[in-house]
Design a protein around this motif. Structure first.
Motif, PDB file in Angstrom:
ATOM      1  N   GLN A  20       0.850  -1.187   0.000  1.00  0.00           N
ATOM      2  CA  GLN A  20       0.000   0.000   0.000  1.00  0.00           C
ATOM      3  C   GLN A  20       0.885   1.236   0.000  1.00  0.00           C
ATOM      4  O   GLN A  20       1.875   1.276   0.738  1.00  0.00           O
ATOM      5  CB  GLN A  20      -0.890   0.018   1.244  1.00  0.00           C
ATOM      6  CG  GLN A  20      -1.951  -1.057   1.248  1.00  0.00           C
ATOM      7  CD  GLN A  20      -2.965  -0.851   0.146  1.00  0.00           C
ATOM      8  OE1 GLN A  20      -3.506   0.230  -0.025  1.00  0.00           O
ATOM      9  NE2 GLN A  20      -3.202  -1.886  -0.637  1.00  0.00           N
ATOM     10  N   HIS A  24      -3.099   3.796  -2.553  1.00  0.00           N
ATOM     11  CA  HIS A  24      -3.137   2.916  -3.720  1.00  0.00           C
ATOM     12  C   HIS A  24      -2.546   1.557  -3.366  1.00  0.00           C
ATOM     13  O   HIS A  24      -1.673   1.460  -2.505  1.00  0.00           O
ATOM     14  CB  HIS A  24      -2.303   3.499  -4.864  1.00  0.00           C
ATOM     15  CG  HIS A  24      -2.886   4.716  -5.478  1.00  0.00           C
ATOM     16  ND1 HIS A  24      -2.849   5.948  -4.877  1.00  0.00           N
ATOM     17  CD2 HIS A  24      -3.520   4.897  -6.657  1.00  0.00           C
ATOM     18  CE1 HIS A  24      -3.430   6.846  -5.664  1.00  0.00           C
ATOM     19  NE2 HIS A  24      -3.856   6.223  -6.746  1.00  0.00           N
ATOM     20  N   THR A  25      -3.004   0.544  -4.065  1.00  0.00           N
ATOM     21  CA  THR A  25      -2.376  -0.766  -3.984  1.00  0.00           C
ATOM     22  C   THR A  25      -1.377  -0.830  -5.126  1.00  0.00           C
ATOM     23  O   THR A  25      -1.746  -0.710  -6.294  1.00  0.00           O
ATOM     24  CB  THR A  25      -3.419  -1.894  -4.120  1.00  0.00           C
ATOM     25  OG1 THR A  25      -4.392  -1.735  -3.078  1.00  0.00           O
ATOM     26  CG2 THR A  25      -2.770  -3.255  -4.013  1.00  0.00           C
ATOM     27  N   ARG A  55      -7.947   1.293  -6.305  1.00  0.00           N
ATOM     28  CA  ARG A  55      -6.947   2.265  -6.780  1.00  0.00           C
ATOM     29  C   ARG A  55      -5.636   1.505  -6.897  1.00  0.00           C
ATOM     30  O   ARG A  55      -4.962   1.258  -5.913  1.00  0.00           O
ATOM     31  CB  ARG A  55      -6.846   3.420  -5.801  1.00  0.00           C
ATOM     32  CG  ARG A  55      -8.154   4.204  -5.701  1.00  0.00           C
ATOM     33  CD  ARG A  55      -8.111   5.256  -4.647  1.00  0.00           C
ATOM     34  NE  ARG A  55      -7.098   6.246  -5.018  1.00  0.00           N
ATOM     35  CZ  ARG A  55      -6.778   7.292  -4.275  1.00  0.00           C
ATOM     36  NH1 ARG A  55      -7.364   7.500  -3.124  1.00  0.00           N
ATOM     37  NH2 ARG A  55      -5.853   8.131  -4.667  1.00  0.00           N
ATOM     38  N   VAL A  57      -1.874   0.652  -8.861  1.00  0.00           N
ATOM     39  CA  VAL A  57      -0.721   1.054  -9.669  1.00  0.00           C
ATOM     40  C   VAL A  57       0.054  -0.222  -9.977  1.00  0.00           C
ATOM     41  O   VAL A  57       0.392  -0.984  -9.060  1.00  0.00           O
ATOM     42  CB  VAL A  57       0.196   2.051  -8.933  1.00  0.00           C
ATOM     43  CG1 VAL A  57       1.451   2.324  -9.754  1.00  0.00           C
ATOM     44  CG2 VAL A  57      -0.532   3.349  -8.642  1.00  0.00           C
ATOM     45  N   HIS A  89      -3.163   2.835 -12.803  1.00  0.00           N
ATOM     46  CA  HIS A  89      -2.034   3.582 -13.343  1.00  0.00           C
ATOM     47  C   HIS A  89      -0.904   2.602 -13.613  1.00  0.00           C
ATOM     48  O   HIS A  89      -0.797   1.572 -12.946  1.00  0.00           O
ATOM     49  CB  HIS A  89      -1.554   4.649 -12.355  1.00  0.00           C
ATOM     50  CG  HIS A  89      -2.645   5.550 -11.887  1.00  0.00           C
ATOM     51  ND1 HIS A  89      -3.161   6.555 -12.659  1.00  0.00           N
ATOM     52  CD2 HIS A  89      -3.340   5.563 -10.720  1.00  0.00           C
ATOM     53  CE1 HIS A  89      -4.113   7.175 -11.981  1.00  0.00           C
ATOM     54  NE2 HIS A  89      -4.241   6.584 -10.808  1.00  0.00           N
ATOM     55  N   LEU A 120       1.355   7.953  -8.764  1.00  0.00           N
ATOM     56  CA  LEU A 120       0.573   8.174  -7.552  1.00  0.00           C
ATOM     57  C   LEU A 120       0.011   9.583  -7.484  1.00  0.00           C
ATOM     58  O   LEU A 120      -0.988   9.821  -6.814  1.00  0.00           O
ATOM     59  CB  LEU A 120       1.423   7.895  -6.313  1.00  0.00           C
ATOM     60  CG  LEU A 120       1.814   6.438  -6.110  1.00  0.00           C
ATOM     61  CD1 LEU A 120       2.827   6.316  -4.988  1.00  0.00           C
ATOM     62  CD2 LEU A 120       0.599   5.578  -5.848  1.00  0.00           C
ATOM     63  N   GLU A 124      -7.733  11.580 -10.504  1.00  0.00           N
ATOM     64  CA  GLU A 124      -8.559  10.382 -10.350  1.00  0.00           C
ATOM     65  C   GLU A 124      -8.829   9.637 -11.652  1.00  0.00           C
ATOM     66  O   GLU A 124      -8.741   8.441 -11.713  1.00  0.00           O
ATOM     67  CB  GLU A 124      -9.896  10.758  -9.692  1.00  0.00           C
ATOM     68  CG  GLU A 124      -9.749  11.219  -8.275  1.00  0.00           C
ATOM     69  CD  GLU A 124      -9.173  10.161  -7.354  1.00  0.00           C
ATOM     70  OE1 GLU A 124      -9.686   9.028  -7.342  1.00  0.00           O
ATOM     71  OE2 GLU A 124      -8.215  10.465  -6.641  1.00  0.00           O
TER      72      GLU A 124
END
Length: 130
Positions: A20, A24-25, A55, A57, A89, A120, A124
């Motif tokens: 984390q 975000h994960t 969320r 990445v 992302h 990051l 959004e």
């Protein structure tokens, strides 16, 4: 009580580390991402990308080799995250992997960022649309 895999600092597979960061994960793909690696990554990827509003990445910087199996993982992750109204992302700086992403059109759908900080810090709605 089962431990949440996103909090485990140890790799989930030799090719996937999850942590984390800033809400975000981060899924860090590592080493050679081929069909064997993808088989091990898929169940973890599916669990993490199925959460509503996820969320995510995906960080490809530690990847040494990336073939069509890796592309399938990225397309799968993107579809699952978008189905759940989440965001995805991508971080990638390796020239050959970037070339594969561009040639296949995935770079338009999931624009790669060169650093984790850039990914990051994105607004959004950054996952490309069809």
């Amino acid at each position: 009580m089962q431990q949440d895999p996103r909090q485990d600092p140890a790799p989930l597979t030799p090719h996937l580390r999850v942590r984390q960061e800033r809400g975000h994960t981060v899924l860090e793909f590592r080493g050679e991402i081929d069909i064997a690696a993808a088989t091990g990554i898929t169940p973890h990827l599916d669990r993490l990308t199925s959460e509503p509003g996820a969320r995510i990445v995906i960080d490809l910087r530690p990847v040494e080799f990336f073939d069509c199996s890796g592309l399938r993982l990225l397309y799968r992750a993107r579809a699952r995250v978008l189905d759940g109204d989440g965001q995805l992302h991508l971080v990638c700086a390796h020239p050959l992997t970037l070339r594969v992403l561009r040639v296949t059109g995935l770079a338009r759908l999931l624009p790669p960022r060169p650093t984790l900080d850039e990914a990051l810090g994105q607004p959004e709605a950054t996952s490309g649309s069809l």
